[in-house]
Design an enzyme around this catalytic site. Sequence first.
Site, PDB file in Angstrom:
ATOM      1  N   GLN A 130       0.984  -0.984   0.067  1.00 46.79           N
ATOM      2  CA  GLN A 130      -0.059   0.085  -0.074  1.00 46.79           C
ATOM      3  C   GLN A 130       0.992   1.216  -0.043  1.00 46.79           C
ATOM      4  OE1 GLN A 130      -3.138  -0.043   2.881  1.00 46.79           O
ATOM      5  NE2 GLN A 130      -2.545   2.019   3.556  1.00 46.79           N
ATOM      6  N   SER A 133       1.600   6.603   2.528  1.00 45.44           N
ATOM      7  CA  SER A 133       2.442   7.448   3.327  1.00 45.44           C
ATOM      8  C   SER A 133       3.639   7.884   2.405  1.00 45.44           C
ATOM      9  CB  SER A 133       2.802   6.690   4.574  1.00 45.44           C
ATOM     10  OG  SER A 133       2.021   6.280   5.082  1.00 45.44           O
ATOM     11  N   GLU A 248      -8.065  -1.829   6.987  1.00 48.46           N
ATOM     12  CA  GLU A 248      -7.086  -1.991   7.525  1.00 48.46           C
ATOM     13  C   GLU A 248      -7.338  -1.950   9.110  1.00 48.46           C
ATOM     14  OE1 GLU A 248      -4.351   1.451   7.309  1.00 48.46           O
ATOM     15  OE2 GLU A 248      -2.724   0.378   8.118  1.00 48.46           O
TER      16      GLU A 248
HETATM   17  C1  LIG Z   1       3.240  -1.024  11.402  1.00 46.22           C
HETATM   18  C2  LIG Z   1       3.110  -0.136  10.311  1.00 46.22           C
HETATM   19  C3  LIG Z   1       2.779  -0.403   9.184  1.00 46.22           C
HETATM   20  C4  LIG Z   1       2.567   0.483   8.017  1.00 46.22           C
HETATM   21  N1  LIG Z   1       2.238   0.385   6.964  1.00 46.22           N
HETATM   22  C5  LIG Z   1       2.131   1.259   5.968  1.00 46.22           C
HETATM   23  C6  LIG Z   1       1.826   0.699   4.584  1.00 46.22           C
HETATM   24  O1  LIG Z   1       1.834  -0.154   4.334  1.00 46.22           O
HETATM   25  N2  LIG Z   1       1.473   1.821   3.615  1.00 46.22           N
HETATM   26  C7  LIG Z   1       1.553   3.083   4.063  1.00 46.22           C
HETATM   27  O2  LIG Z   1       1.512   3.909   2.996  1.00 46.22           O
HETATM   28  N3  LIG Z   1       2.090   3.644   5.326  1.00 46.22           N
HETATM   29  C8  LIG Z   1       2.187   2.647   6.303  1.00 46.22           C
HETATM   30  N4  LIG Z   1       2.452   2.826   7.504  1.00 46.22           N
HETATM   31  C9  LIG Z   1       2.759   4.403   7.745  1.00 46.22           C
HETATM   32  C10 LIG Z   1       1.836   4.933   8.760  1.00 46.22           C
HETATM   33  O3  LIG Z   1       0.248   5.046   7.967  1.00 46.22           O
HETATM   34  C11 LIG Z   1       2.083   6.251   9.057  1.00 46.22           C
HETATM   35  O4  LIG Z   1       3.347   6.054   9.874  1.00 46.22           O
HETATM   36  C12 LIG Z   1       1.190   7.018  10.096  1.00 46.22           C
HETATM   37  O5  LIG Z   1       0.219   7.406   9.298  1.00 46.22           O
HETATM   38  C13 LIG Z   1       1.824   8.106  10.640  1.00 46.22           C
HETATM   39  O6  LIG Z   1       2.778   8.938   9.894  1.00 46.22           O
HETATM   40  P1  LIG Z   1       4.148   9.403  10.000  1.00 46.22           P
HETATM   41  O7  LIG Z   1       4.808   8.279  10.421  1.00 46.22           O
HETATM   42  O8  LIG Z   1       4.281  10.384   8.874  1.00 46.22           O
HETATM   43  O9  LIG Z   1       4.175  10.421  11.312  1.00 46.22           O
HETATM   44  P2  LIG Z   1       3.479  11.790  11.501  1.00 46.22           P
HETATM   45  O10 LIG Z   1       2.336  11.945  10.954  1.00 46.22           O
HETATM   46  O11 LIG Z   1       4.590  12.728  11.068  1.00 46.22           O
HETATM   47  O12 LIG Z   1       3.474  11.933  12.844  1.00 46.22           O
HETATM   48  C14 LIG Z   1       4.446  12.323  13.936  1.00 46.22           C
HETATM   49  C15 LIG Z   1       4.253  12.189  15.566  1.00 46.22           C
HETATM   50  O13 LIG Z   1       3.314  13.300  15.598  1.00 46.22           O
HETATM   51  C16 LIG Z   1       1.997  12.855  16.004  1.00 46.22           C
HETATM   52  N5  LIG Z   1       1.078  13.688  15.333  1.00 46.22           N
HETATM   53  C17 LIG Z   1       0.792  13.931  13.979  1.00 46.22           C
HETATM   54  N6  LIG Z   1      -0.371  14.801  13.838  1.00 46.22           N
HETATM   55  C18 LIG Z   1      -0.909  15.047  15.132  1.00 46.22           C
HETATM   56  C19 LIG Z   1      -2.056  15.661  15.451  1.00 46.22           C
HETATM   57  N7  LIG Z   1      -2.849  16.343  14.485  1.00 46.22           N
HETATM   58  N8  LIG Z   1      -2.106  15.828  16.716  1.00 46.22           N
HETATM   59  C20 LIG Z   1      -1.372  15.291  17.734  1.00 46.22           C
HETATM   60  N9  LIG Z   1      -0.149  14.547  17.529  1.00 46.22           N
HETATM   61  C21 LIG Z   1       0.193  14.213  15.919  1.00 46.22           C
HETATM   62  C22 LIG Z   1       1.985  11.637  15.670  1.00 46.22           C
HETATM   63  O14 LIG Z   1       0.938  10.884  16.501  1.00 46.22           O
HETATM   64  C23 LIG Z   1       3.433  10.909  15.727  1.00 46.22           C
HETATM   65  O15 LIG Z   1       3.732  10.697  17.003  1.00 46.22           O
HETATM   66  C24 LIG Z   1       2.713   1.907   8.414  1.00 46.22           C
HETATM   67  C25 LIG Z   1       2.954   2.225   9.855  1.00 46.22           C
HETATM   68  C26 LIG Z   1       3.486   1.370  10.507  1.00 46.22           C
HETATM   69  C27 LIG Z   1       3.885   1.717  12.051  1.00 46.22           C
END
Ligand SMILES: Cc1cc2nc3c(=O)[nH]c(=O)nc-3n(C[C@H](O)[C@H](O)[C@H](O)COP(=O)(O)OP(=O)(O)OC[C@H]3O[C@@H](n4cnc5c(N)ncnc54)[C@H](O)[C@@H]3O)c2cc1C
Length: 402
Positions: A130, A133, A248
């Site tokens: 997928q 992100s 999901e």
């Molecule tokens: C096991 C796993 C599998 C995954 N698989 C996929 C996949 O197959 N395909 C895919 O596309 N993605 C995948 N992901 C990615 C996942 O969707 C993202 O990691 C997730 O959406 C968080 O985005 P980010 O890592 O960019 O963190 P950010 O969005 O940059 O967040 C960073 C920190 O800020 C906090 N934060 C962000 N916004 C806010 C808010 N509005 N209020 C308070 N706190 C906030 C978050 O909680 C986090 O602690 C996967 C992630 C994991 C852990």
Amino acid sequence: MTVKAPAEDAELAAYRARVRAWLAEHAPEDWAEKLPYADEAEVLEFYRAWARELHSAGLLVPQWPERFGGAGTGLAQQVVLQQEMSRAGAPRPRYLAISLGHAAATLMEHGSPEQQKLLDGILDGDVWCQGFSEPGAGSDLASLRTRAVREGDSYVVNGQKIWSSMGLYARWGLLLARTDPDAPKHRGISLFILDMRAPGVEVRPIRQATGAHEFAEVFLTDVRIPASMLVGKENDGWRLAQTTLATERYAQMVELHAGLEELLALLVRQARRLRAADGGPLVEDSEFRQRLAAFAGEVEVLGLINDRVLGDISAGRDPGARGSILKLYFSRLLQRLTAFGVRSNGLAAHVDPRRKNDLSYTSGDWMLDHIRSWTWTIAAGSNEIQRNIIGERVLGLPREPR
Ligand SMILES: Cc1cc2nc3c(=O)[nH]c(=O)nc-3n(C[C@H](O)[C@H](O)[C@H](O)COP(=O)(O)OP(=O)(O)OC[C@H]3O[C@@H](n4cnc5c(N)ncnc54)[C@H](O)[C@@H]3O)c2cc1C
């Protein structure tokens, strides 16, 4: 300690008995010891073969509609299936989770007849990933910047995806890309099926703290996607992607309670042979017993919340913030329970560095399970986002500033 699924009637009990009998005869036995030490190709082939065997017994995707090769069963059967898999210590085809869940649901609901033919490949073990992100678009997914520009009968795609689970092994990917940069951000996005072997697709593994390469970065440089691989209509991708994201979330709900029960049962088995600080059997240590009982109570409570959420979904109701409460509680409980497993097992819980390729959080290798438990605090909406939802929708707090 098998908790019965809600309202287990005779039909469901018969289903449980059938699943249990089949697993007793067919579940592989020594996979949990061998697989973590095997190489990736072997592991993938093992899961593919196991998935085919499950499918031949109607136990791989019973929830799929019959016309796509399933049996159209409801959530209660899926929960029973997961409980019985846990009970039997049977492997879950985790490498195929996105294929069988997210990708399949999206294709069934929104795919063209041609696109739906890819479902046959899924049943034969095609891995999907997928590609949603991006480095600058996770929680705020709609900020994604990967561009797809129509040129004749194809789209030319440039950009980067990250955290693509199974990206390294994937044959196909679901891809979100921006097709109208001038539209409001949720409206200019389209959903595509990406051939991961197309020229310009470069997949780079991301190694996790567990040693596994569950994730990958996917770089897209002038990748041509035939227009026939646009899912639904151009610029309607955000709406369609909600099917993927909902699947999901729901797929997790079907198995998470069974996973916690599996960990508890494992700990009880281990405690019979582990020693407490005073040298006596750990299972007779009163502090251990009290803490274990408290965890058992919490797992039971989580099961009840889970039942209510699944009940909502079965009835076609949006579980809303209750789903957030469940996700938050589950991920915290999993962290605490696996940490308790680490402490209870002492040195034996520490990581065997040769162990790899294990995507499960119920491996019984407690340190790895504990490390993996953190993924649940981020995937499918981070805990902070869940807290925002609970704060706003349950507690009536002011909306977060945007
Ligand atoms: C096991 C796993 C599998 C995954 N698989 C996929 C996949 O197959 N395909 C895919 O596309 N993605 C995948 N992901 C990615 C996942 O969707 C993202 O990691 C997730 O959406 C968080 O985005 P980010 O890592 O960019 O963190 P950010 O969005 O940059 O967040 C960073 C920190 O800020 C906090 N934060 C962000 N916004 C806010 C808010 N509005 N209020 C308070 N706190 C906030 C978050 O909680 C986090 O602690 C996967 C992630 C994991 C852990």
